[in-house]
Design a protein around this motif. Structure first.
Motif, mmCIF file in Angstrom:
data_model
loop_
_atom_site.group_PDB
_atom_site.id
_atom_site.type_symbol
_atom_site.label_atom_id
_atom_site.label_comp_id
_atom_site.label_asym_id
_atom_site.label_seq_id
_atom_site.Cartn_x
_atom_site.Cartn_y
_atom_site.Cartn_z
ATOM 1 N N ALA A 26 -18.994 -11.262 23.350
ATOM 2 C CA ALA A 26 -18.291 -12.044 24.370
ATOM 3 C C ALA A 26 -17.505 -13.184 23.736
ATOM 4 N N ALA A 27 -18.105 -13.881 22.784
ATOM 5 C CA ALA A 27 -17.405 -14.984 22.122
ATOM 6 C C ALA A 27 -16.220 -14.472 21.314
ATOM 7 N N ALA A 28 -16.410 -13.374 20.599
ATOM 8 C CA ALA A 28 -15.319 -12.811 19.799
ATOM 9 C C ALA A 28 -14.169 -12.348 20.683
ATOM 10 N N SER A 29 -14.469 -11.750 21.817
ATOM 11 C CA SER A 29 -13.388 -11.309 22.706
ATOM 12 C C SER A 29 -12.669 -12.505 23.307
ATOM 13 N N GLY A 30 -13.383 -13.580 23.569
ATOM 14 C CA GLY A 30 -12.736 -14.797 24.063
ATOM 15 C C GLY A 30 -11.765 -15.365 23.046
ATOM 16 N N TYR A 31 -12.183 -15.416 21.784
ATOM 17 C CA TYR A 31 -11.283 -15.892 20.737
ATOM 18 C C TYR A 31 -10.107 -14.939 20.550
ATOM 19 N N ILE A 33 -8.665 -13.005 22.863
ATOM 20 C CA ILE A 33 -7.724 -13.206 23.968
ATOM 21 C C ILE A 33 -6.984 -14.526 23.801
ATOM 22 N N GLY A 34 -7.691 -15.573 23.389
ATOM 23 C CA GLY A 34 -7.037 -16.860 23.157
ATOM 24 C C GLY A 34 -6.001 -16.780 22.049
ATOM 25 N N GLY A 35 -6.334 -16.087 20.973
ATOM 26 C CA GLY A 35 -5.380 -15.939 19.866
ATOM 27 C C GLY A 35 -4.155 -15.146 20.266
ATOM 28 N N LEU A 36 -4.360 -14.093 21.022
ATOM 29 C CA LEU A 36 -3.217 -13.310 21.493
ATOM 30 C C LEU A 36 -2.344 -14.111 22.444
ATOM 31 N N THR A 37 -2.975 -14.897 23.304
ATOM 32 C CA THR A 37 -2.213 -15.716 24.236
ATOM 33 C C THR A 37 -1.385 -16.758 23.489
ATOM 34 N N MET A 38 -1.986 -17.373 22.482
ATOM 35 C CA MET A 38 -1.263 -18.390 21.722
ATOM 36 C C MET A 38 -0.122 -17.784 20.912
ATOM 37 N N SER A 39 -0.352 -16.638 20.309
ATOM 38 C CA SER A 39 0.668 -16.070 19.437
ATOM 39 C C SER A 39 1.737 -15.282 20.194
ATOM 40 N N LEU A 40 1.358 -14.631 21.261
ATOM 41 C CA LEU A 40 2.305 -13.799 21.997
ATOM 42 C C LEU A 40 2.695 -14.376 23.356
ATOM 43 N N GLY A 41 2.164 -15.541 23.687
ATOM 44 C CA GLY A 41 2.392 -16.109 25.013
ATOM 45 C C GLY A 41 3.852 -16.268 25.370
ATOM 46 N N ALA A 42 4.654 -16.785 24.441
ATOM 47 C CA ALA A 42 6.072 -17.013 24.734
ATOM 48 C C ALA A 42 6.801 -15.698 24.988
ATOM 49 N N GLN A 43 6.496 -14.685 24.187
ATOM 50 C CA GLN A 43 7.156 -13.392 24.370
ATOM 51 C C GLN A 43 6.716 -12.723 25.675
ATOM 52 N N ILE A 44 5.431 -12.813 25.982
ATOM 53 C CA ILE A 44 4.927 -12.230 27.226
ATOM 54 C C ILE A 44 5.545 -12.948 28.428
ATOM 55 N N ALA A 45 5.598 -14.282 28.369
ATOM 56 C CA ALA A 45 6.209 -15.038 29.466
ATOM 57 C C ALA A 45 7.678 -14.672 29.615
ATOM 58 N N HIS A 46 8.377 -14.539 28.511
ATOM 59 C CA HIS A 46 9.801 -14.148 28.568
ATOM 60 C C HIS A 46 9.956 -12.787 29.237
ATOM 61 N N PRO A 80 -25.370 -14.614 31.692
ATOM 62 C CA PRO A 80 -24.555 -13.987 30.645
ATOM 63 C C PRO A 80 -24.197 -12.536 30.957
ATOM 64 N N ARG A 81 -25.140 -11.785 31.447
ATOM 65 C CA ARG A 81 -24.872 -10.373 31.763
ATOM 66 C C ARG A 81 -23.808 -10.256 32.854
ATOM 67 N N ALA A 82 -23.937 -11.065 33.902
ATOM 68 C CA ALA A 82 -22.960 -11.027 34.991
ATOM 69 C C ALA A 82 -21.588 -11.500 34.506
ATOM 70 N N ALA A 83 -21.556 -12.519 33.645
ATOM 71 C CA ALA A 83 -20.283 -13.026 33.132
ATOM 72 C C ALA A 83 -19.555 -11.973 32.304
ATOM 73 N N ILE A 84 -20.289 -11.254 31.478
ATOM 74 C CA ILE A 84 -19.676 -10.198 30.660
ATOM 75 C C ILE A 84 -19.164 -9.078 31.559
ATOM 76 N N THR A 85 -19.956 -8.695 32.551
ATOM 77 C CA THR A 85 -19.549 -7.624 33.457
ATOM 78 C C THR A 85 -18.319 -8.029 34.272
ATOM 79 N N LEU A 90 -12.532 -7.831 35.478
ATOM 80 C CA LEU A 90 -11.330 -8.574 35.854
ATOM 81 C C LEU A 90 -10.226 -8.496 34.815
ATOM 82 N N SER A 91 -10.569 -8.213 33.591
ATOM 83 C CA SER A 91 -9.535 -8.174 32.547
ATOM 84 C C SER A 91 -8.861 -6.794 32.448
#
Length: 92
Positions: A26-31, A33-46, A80-85, A90-91
């Motif tokens: 869960a922590a690794a997937s959060g990082y 998604i955050g890394g992808l958002t930071m690096s690709l955010g401008a292109q995705i928004a465009h 934790p189980r419900a949060a992961i599910t 939702l993603s």
């Protein structure tokens, strides 16, 4: 010592290992998604907004971050189980 005491200890260790692995995933997937958002955010928004205006694209990225923050608040109360599910569903 109870004859099954060693087996109970092993089962407790395996259960704790499974929880640790799920937490690490869960922590690794959060990082991720955050890394992808930071690096690709401008292109995705465009691409989503269809604007060449950097301000408009920045507002789109900011709204994404605000939405994530708003959803994180009730997510803190989940187990934790419900949060992961819920996060996995939702993603999609």
């Amino acid at each position: 010592m109870h004859p099954d005491a060693g087996n109970q200890s092993y089962r407790a260790f395996r259960a704790e290992s499974a929880r640790s692995a799920a937490s690490a995933l869960a922590a690794a997937s959060g990082y991720l998604i955050g890394g992808l958002t930071m690096s690709l955010g401008a292109q995705i928004a465009h691409d989503l907004v269809g604007s060449d205006n950097a301000f408009v694209n920045g507002v789109a990225i900011a709204l994404f971050v605000v939405a994530a923050g708003v959803l994180a608040e009730p997510g803190k109360r989940l187990t934790p189980r419900a949060a992961i599910t819920v996060g996995g569903v939702l993603s999609q």
